[in-house]
Design an enzyme around this catalytic site. Structure first.
Site, PDB file in Angstrom:
ATOM      1  N   HIS A 194       9.437  -4.339  -9.521  1.00 34.38           N
ATOM      2  CA  HIS A 194       8.328  -3.786  -8.743  1.00 34.38           C
ATOM      3  C   HIS A 194       6.973  -3.920  -9.441  1.00 34.38           C
ATOM      4  O   HIS A 194       5.948  -4.068  -8.782  1.00 34.38           O
ATOM      5  CB  HIS A 194       8.601  -2.304  -8.465  1.00 34.38           C
ATOM      6  CG  HIS A 194       7.553  -1.644  -7.633  1.00 34.38           C
ATOM      7  ND1 HIS A 194       7.326  -1.980  -6.311  1.00 34.38           N
ATOM      8  CD2 HIS A 194       6.633  -0.686  -7.932  1.00 34.38           C
ATOM      9  CE1 HIS A 194       6.332  -1.240  -5.826  1.00 34.38           C
ATOM     10  NE2 HIS A 194       5.898  -0.458  -6.795  1.00 34.38           N
TER      11      HIS A 194
ATOM     12  N   ASP B 273       1.334  -2.153  -4.642  1.00 37.25           N
ATOM     13  CA  ASP B 273       2.003  -0.926  -4.222  1.00 37.25           C
ATOM     14  C   ASP B 273       1.076  -0.172  -3.254  1.00 37.25           C
ATOM     15  O   ASP B 273       0.631  -0.739  -2.264  1.00 37.25           O
ATOM     16  CB  ASP B 273       2.386  -0.127  -5.487  1.00 37.25           C
ATOM     17  CG  ASP B 273       3.125   1.165  -5.246  1.00 37.25           C
ATOM     18  OD1 ASP B 273       4.346   1.131  -5.035  1.00 37.25           O
ATOM     19  OD2 ASP B 273       2.464   2.223  -5.282  1.00 37.25           O
TER      20      ASP B 273
END
Length: 319
Positions: A291, A109
């Protein structure tokens, strides 16, 4: 979903780059073979807990900082102290602290954004790049926040963080447990987009959707960290995106390092169709998850990373 937290190294506070970083270290017996793991938002070094034993067993000296704005690391008040020069400078200084010329860097991320940038700004300090979730972001003709505002509107959370400073921070601070509980999920059923700022809506949602990706005990580590620091420091990373765009203006945009990009098939962040133009020596792997790749599929993530590193070592050993 309740269980005891897994063993994670005890932290030390390290003076680097004018601040203190809280650093978790394992595999000191493997000195000389460093790998640095860089978390994303709103995360914590603890997000790499499942990777530590596997990397130590594979012969790596594992170094995991809570980056500035997180955990017990320094949280400077000035927004500009979270720009990409500071964030990458912290990692360079961390290598200096341990006496390493370079290391394998792994980012997830926002951590991936920092690792891509580290390879651009300090290429000699990076031996290999492994990034999860966030592909290389090419620097286009328009600053990033300005572009997102045009394409995605004022309520898109990147834009909102910049245009309405302090508003989201206060909501996340008020609903810390609820926000993180609702965020760290998988297999959520699709729903129609709601009006308003999605992250703030998520923080205020009474009931989570989908399944948790971690135990209550593990979630408590993240919650306690943000209850201590608040969210402002971590959100200041977003408030430097346009500044970073300017800082990278004269930097060669091509990353030559051997790189691995790991995507989650169900992640809302799409793969990049220009990745190999900017990262020509990249291998791409897609895993069947969302994610939070290394927490959702820890064993598959470890196997992917270790197989790739082993292949790189074999390639380098060839005459």
């Amino acid at each position: 979903m309740k269980s005891h937290t897994i063993h994670f190294p005890e932290p030390t506070l390290v003076d680097v780059n004018g601040i203190e970083l809280e650093v978790f270290e394992a595999g000191q017996q493997n000195t000389g073979n460093p790998i640095v793991l860089c978390h994303g938002w709103p995360e914590h070094a603890y997000s790499w807990r499942h990777q530590v034993p596997a990397l130590v067993d594979a012969g790596y000296h594992v170094i995991i900082p809570n980056q500035r704005g997180y955990g017990n690391s320094s949280c400077p008040a000035e927004v500009t102290e979270y720009d990409i020069e500071h964030l990458t400078g912290d990692l360079v200084a961390l290598l200096d602290h341990f006496g390493y010329e370079n290391a394998v860097f792994v980012g997830h991320d926002w951590g991936a954004m920092v690792v891509w940038s580290l390879a651009l700004l300090h290429p000699d300090r990076v031996s290999k790049v492994i990034n999860l979730s966030l592909p290389y972001q090419a620097r286009g003709d328009v600053p990033w926040i300005e572009l997102m505002e045009q394409l995605l509107g004022n309520d898109y959370y990147f834009v909102h963080f910049n245009r309405q400073p302090g508003v989201a921070d206060a909501v996340f601070d008020e609903y810390t447990h609820q926000f993180l509980r609702n965020l760290y999920r998988k297999n959520a059923p699709p729903q129609e987009p709601e009006p308003g700022m999605a992250m703030m809506n998520l923080a205020k949602a009474e009931y989570p959707r989908g399944e948790p990706i971690m135990s209550e005990d593990d979630l408590a580590v993240f919650v306690a960290s943000f209850e201590s620091t608040g969210f402002a420091g971590s959100i200041h990373w977003y408030r430097n995106l346009d500044r970073n765009w300017h800082l990278l203006a004269d930097v060669d945009p091509i990353i030559q390092h051997s790189s691995l990009m790991i995507h989650g098939e169900r992640d809302l962040i799409p793969p990049s169709d220009t990745l190999d133009q900017f990262v020509p020596n990249v291998d791409v792997v897609t895993l069947d998850c969302g994610h939070w790749i290394q927490q959702e599929l820890p064993e598959e993530t470890n196997a992917t990373i270790l197989a790739w590193l082993k292949q790189q070592d074999a390639n380098n050993a060839c005459p």
